[in-house]
Design a protein around this motif. Sequence first.
Motif, PDB file in Angstrom:
ATOM      1  N   ALA A 144       0.902  -1.255  -0.058  1.00 16.56           N
ATOM      2  CA  ALA A 144       0.094   0.112   0.010  1.00 16.56           C
ATOM      3  C   ALA A 144       0.901   1.190  -0.040  1.00 16.56           C
ATOM      4  CB  ALA A 144      -0.902  -0.122   1.073  1.00 16.56           C
ATOM      5  N   GLU A 145       1.928   1.172   0.755  1.00 15.02           N
ATOM      6  CA  GLU A 145       2.966   2.319   0.744  1.00 15.02           C
ATOM      7  C   GLU A 145       3.478   2.652  -0.640  1.00 15.02           C
ATOM      8  OE1 GLU A 145       4.637   2.253   5.480  1.00 15.02           O
ATOM      9  OE2 GLU A 145       5.701   1.544   3.675  1.00 15.02           O
ATOM     10  N   LYS A 146       3.569   1.519  -1.430  1.00 11.89           N
ATOM     11  CA  LYS A 146       3.936   1.853  -2.523  1.00 11.89           C
ATOM     12  C   LYS A 146       3.151   2.469  -3.532  1.00 11.89           C
ATOM     13  CE  LYS A 146       7.082  -2.096  -2.995  1.00 11.89           C
ATOM     14  NZ  LYS A 146       6.611  -3.541  -3.367  1.00 11.89           N
ATOM     15  N   ARG A 147       1.901   2.225  -3.377  1.00 10.36           N
ATOM     16  CA  ARG A 147       0.727   2.788  -4.123  1.00 10.36           C
ATOM     17  C   ARG A 147       0.460   3.946  -3.732  1.00 10.36           C
ATOM     18  NH1 ARG A 147      -3.816  -0.789  -2.721  1.00 10.36           N
ATOM     19  NH2 ARG A 147      -2.111  -2.179  -2.171  1.00 10.36           N
ATOM     20  N   TYR A 148       0.405   4.487  -2.397  1.00  6.44           N
ATOM     21  CA  TYR A 148       0.067   5.700  -1.852  1.00  6.44           C
ATOM     22  C   TYR A 148       0.919   6.687  -1.259  1.00  6.44           C
ATOM     23  CZ  TYR A 148      -4.363   2.737  -1.815  1.00  6.44           C
ATOM     24  OH  TYR A 148      -5.377   2.030  -2.343  1.00  6.44           O
ATOM     25  N   LEU A 149       2.055   6.247  -0.942  1.00  9.32           N
ATOM     26  CA  LEU A 149       3.102   6.994  -0.158  1.00  9.32           C
ATOM     27  C   LEU A 149       3.835   7.455  -1.457  1.00  9.32           C
ATOM     28  CD1 LEU A 149       4.533   5.869   2.946  1.00  9.32           C
ATOM     29  CD2 LEU A 149       3.221   8.177   2.701  1.00  9.32           C
ATOM     30  N   THR A 150       3.744   8.394  -2.027  1.00 11.54           N
ATOM     31  CA  THR A 150       4.566   9.000  -2.990  1.00 11.54           C
ATOM     32  C   THR A 150       4.966  10.141  -2.591  1.00 11.54           C
ATOM     33  OG1 THR A 150       2.721   9.837  -4.136  1.00 11.54           O
ATOM     34  CG2 THR A 150       3.462   7.813  -5.086  1.00 11.54           C
ATOM     35  N   SER A 151       5.982   9.874  -1.592  1.00  8.77           N
ATOM     36  CA  SER A 151       6.508  11.269  -1.123  1.00  8.77           C
ATOM     37  C   SER A 151       7.582  11.750  -1.874  1.00  8.77           C
ATOM     38  CB  SER A 151       7.190  10.928   0.296  1.00  8.77           C
ATOM     39  OG  SER A 151       8.147  11.845   0.572  1.00  8.77           O
TER      40      SER A 151
END
Length: 554
Positions: free
Chosen positions: A297-304
């Motif tokens: 999920a971090e790969k999908r949503y955490l586009t810091s």
Amino acid sequence: MTTGAKPALSIAPTPLSKAAQLRRELTSPELSFLMEAHSGLSAKIVEEAGFRGIWASGLAVSAALGVRDSNEASWTQVLEILEFMSDATTIPILVDGDTGYGNFNNLRRLVKKLCQHDIAGVCIEDKLFPKTNSFIGEAQPLAEIEEFCGKIKAGKDSQLDDDFSLIARIEALIAGWGLDEALRRAEAYHAAGADAILIHSKLATADEVLTFKRDWGDRCPVVIVPTMYYETPTETFSRAGISMVIWANHNLRASISAMRDVCRKIYEEQGLVTIEGEVTSIQDVFELMGNQELAEAEKRYLTSTRKETHGIVIAASRGGKLGDLTENQPKCMVDIRGKPLLRRLVSTLNKGGVRNVTVVRGYKKEKIDLPSITTVDNDSYDTTGEAYSLSRALPHMEGDCILSYGDILFRRFILDALLASTADMVLAVDARGQGHDFHDAGRNVDLVSCTRPFSGDYLEEIEPAAVLKIGNDLSSNEVHGEWIGLARTNARGSEIIRKQLKVMEKAGKLETATLLDIFSAIIDAGHHIAALYVTGHWLDVDDAFDLAEARNFT
Ligand code: SPV
Ligand code: MG
């Protein structure tokens, strides 16, 4: 537009709601099993084991909270646990609702809340609030049949989902009121709308439960809890036509045994060696909690856009001017008010978000033993210079980098300003040196000449000056400041430095070149190096005088 034959529709079956799943288990001709859980973790383990339903035991939930099975935990406290259990699992939960936490009105609220938390059903027992566990004492008082029937009706009228199940638990056998009373109650509760009857017994044999089932027949599903008659083969229940068996408290009891065992061993051994191989691995805990899903999920949503900045600190030299102080340690380790200089420097970098710090060691390298840094060594420190030291750290010079001398201290805002710069390469330049003649300074000052002097204007940072020249022997009329020994590069800037080091290596100049030589060569090659003007708030420690000043710095 042409119309062809319609493709066959393939409609995926809608997954059953949790309530519908529990109802199916209750009404199917096969014997079903519910396994006790009392927390999100134990509920997950029940599901993992393959069970198709969970018994949220009042005894176990209470005990896990450290209280007695006597309604000492409030129903909303229990509800909070149930919420975790329900969220952690996809199989249905039958809640032990005790006596409904009060009268019909309390039960109405409970049922609504359970439905809102996707709980599949509730079981209520015909005793009085506050309840006592069925295995404690004798002849517990029972609720009046009419009053309990009112509760059942109120519960059924309050459910928000048609498939929600309300199971009426008969305590007549536990209380010693006999089989006929149990059957009378079953009849009344069934008529009041109960979806199933739980007939409870504390005998060591299943006789009275089986007799009840024989006399009751198949008027509605029958649920049992064979905690005390555990020796009866399960096959007997299935042959008798029992619908559901509840294994009521075995996760709780197993966890007590396991926790006692591990506590005792660790207490006695004052160490972990014996138990490490006996307990679940930390990795298993992560897997059980679904950490993999979070990583995806971090790969999908955490586009810091925040990038990791590496720090490279050149600290290979002795610092001979400090005399005795550096006889047994490099100068980056001299004490500045109770802490080595390097530790203060790394701490400032860390606080500014530069956590990945590589220190190039050389002289007395074993003395550089700070935790949380990476070290690389320049073992020919006494015949080589800064460029060679930097080349040792090249594997760590990737993307955004802060490059620092190992003998400087600076205020955090200078680092912040460098990190905020958008230039490929930027040097922090102290504008107080502007116009100074440093030739008599008695030290090598890293002088910088720029496209414009420091203005101190509001727009100073918006249009940074560019470095034209950098060296130790600039004439006073061209000096705009002094490089403080701190620079920042982005990925492009790092690559430029990397290439420059290669060029120097080929030309046989790598061993002797300084950082100033690198920057000069980069400028000569036509690259742009920005200057971030600062006015003080930093120092370097070259000699005893600097050291005295540094000791006042913090
Ligand atoms: C529970 O598990 O809390 C029960 C079952 O109510 S028993 O303890 O057997 O009464
Ligand atoms: Mg209970």
